[in-house]
Design a protein around this motif. Structure first.
Motif: not given
Length: 354
Positions: A304-309, A336-338, A344-345, A348-351
């Protein structure tokens, strides 16, 4: 450190962060001086020497975690570090750009787009490596970690070639971008060091001392932070991807602010992309130390973190192409988008982590 009280652990964590910040400044300055005196190209100087120097905390944490068999901390710190180091560009955008304009507008260059593409390719190989069998290894080497290191070297060669000029108008630099050539801040730092009588020997000694301090502080901040935030109920994955990654990103912040203050916006972005491309190479180091492949043991959170990166990198690659003009809250729309995507990422990681 489990026997230390929480206030003591907090003092150790904050003190280590301060050491990493100060040592990061010294590493940046001496690295630029040495890169100039050793006649390194801007690509090699930024993507090799400074990438290694500013990622010394991650190197220390990776070695410490691999020796202790805590590969989840090592993997989470490496991949979480890529995401948060990319968001460092938003900090530079808001605090470091003069005259007031979006960072990607002033730094726009095809070479930086290529550097971002190298990060994306390496992270794609990381995802592929997580799907391989853990039994696929020989002589303490795993195919995915070796492939990442090879791709990194090939990417450096191509980027060094691109640094000598691209067959595009103005060599691949956008019009109305930074007025001075990329890497000019290094020449200014080297001249200032020469004027102060700082010789190469002294620069090497300062670099070595700062590197040692960063390595020690990196281990202390990982050990103290893990104990402290575990007592607050923060999981190892969230700690590695957020608090620890933020603390170990301090050298990138100090280095980036120095470059933007000197008007070298391309170098500031290059240092972030270069460090992010280098971080997955540490999987090879972790594999050699632990004796077993690291990536096949990756959790869902790591992928998940890889995709976020990857997403965050593509956002800034898009900004370098479209070159936004307007600013909101002193940042370009890409920054701002980043920031929004990162927050948000992490939510999501927390869930997933819980």
């Amino acid at each position: 450190m489990g026997s230390f009280t929480s206030p003591v652990l907090l003092v150790l964590f904050v003190a280590s962060a301060a050491v990493i910040w100060y040592a990061g400044i010294k590493l940046s300055d001496t690295t630029d001086v040495l890169a100039e005196r050793l006649h390194m190209g801007s690509a090699l100087g930024g993507l090799v020497l400074l990438a290694i120097a500013t990622n010394l905390p991650e190197i220390a944490i990776t070695v410490s975690a691999a020796l202790a068999g805590q590969l989840d901390i090592a993997v989470g710190n490496i991949l979480g570090g890529i995401a948060i180091q990319t968001v460092v560009l938003a900090i530079l955008d808001a605090a470091g750009v003069r005259p007031r304009a979006p960072l990607t507008r002033l730094a726009a260059s095809l070479q930086l787009v290529l550097e971002g593409a190298l990060v994306v390719v390496i992270l794609a190989v990381v995802v592929m490596g997580t799907q391989l069998s853990p039994d696929l290894h020989a002589a303490r080497l795993a195919p995915a970690s070796v492939a990442i290191a090879v791709l990194w070297v090939i990417g450096l060669v191509l980027l060094n070639r691109a640094g000598r000029g691209l067959p595009w108008r103005e060599g691949g630099d956008a019009p109305d971008s930074q007025p001075e050539p990329r890497g000019h801040s290094r020449g200014k730092k080297e001249k200032a060091a020469t004027d102060r009588g700082v010789g190469s020997r002294r620069a090497v000694l300062v670099f070595a001392a700062a590197a040692l301090a960063t390595l020690v502080a990196g281990v202390v901040i990982e050990r103290s932070g893990e104990q402290l935030f575990a007592r607050q109920g923060l999981s190892g994955v969230l700690f590695g991807a957020t608090v620890l990654a933020a603390a170990t990103s301090l050298p990138e912040v100090s280095t980036g602010l120095t470059s933007t203050r000197l008007g070298d916006y391309q170098l500031a972005v290059s240092d972030i992309f270069g460090g992010n491309a280098f971080l997955p190479v540490l999987f090879l180091l972790a594999t050699l130390i632990s004796g077993k492949p690291v990536l096949p043991a990756a959790h869902d959170t790591d992928i998940y973190l890889t995709a976020l990166g990857i997403i965050l990198t593509v956002i800034y690659m898009t900004g370098l192409v479209f070159r936004p003009r307007r600013q909101y809250a002193r940042m370009g729309i890409d920054s701002i988008t980043a920031v929004v995507v990162y927050l948000v990422g992490i939510a999501g990681l927390a869930t997933i982590a819980t």
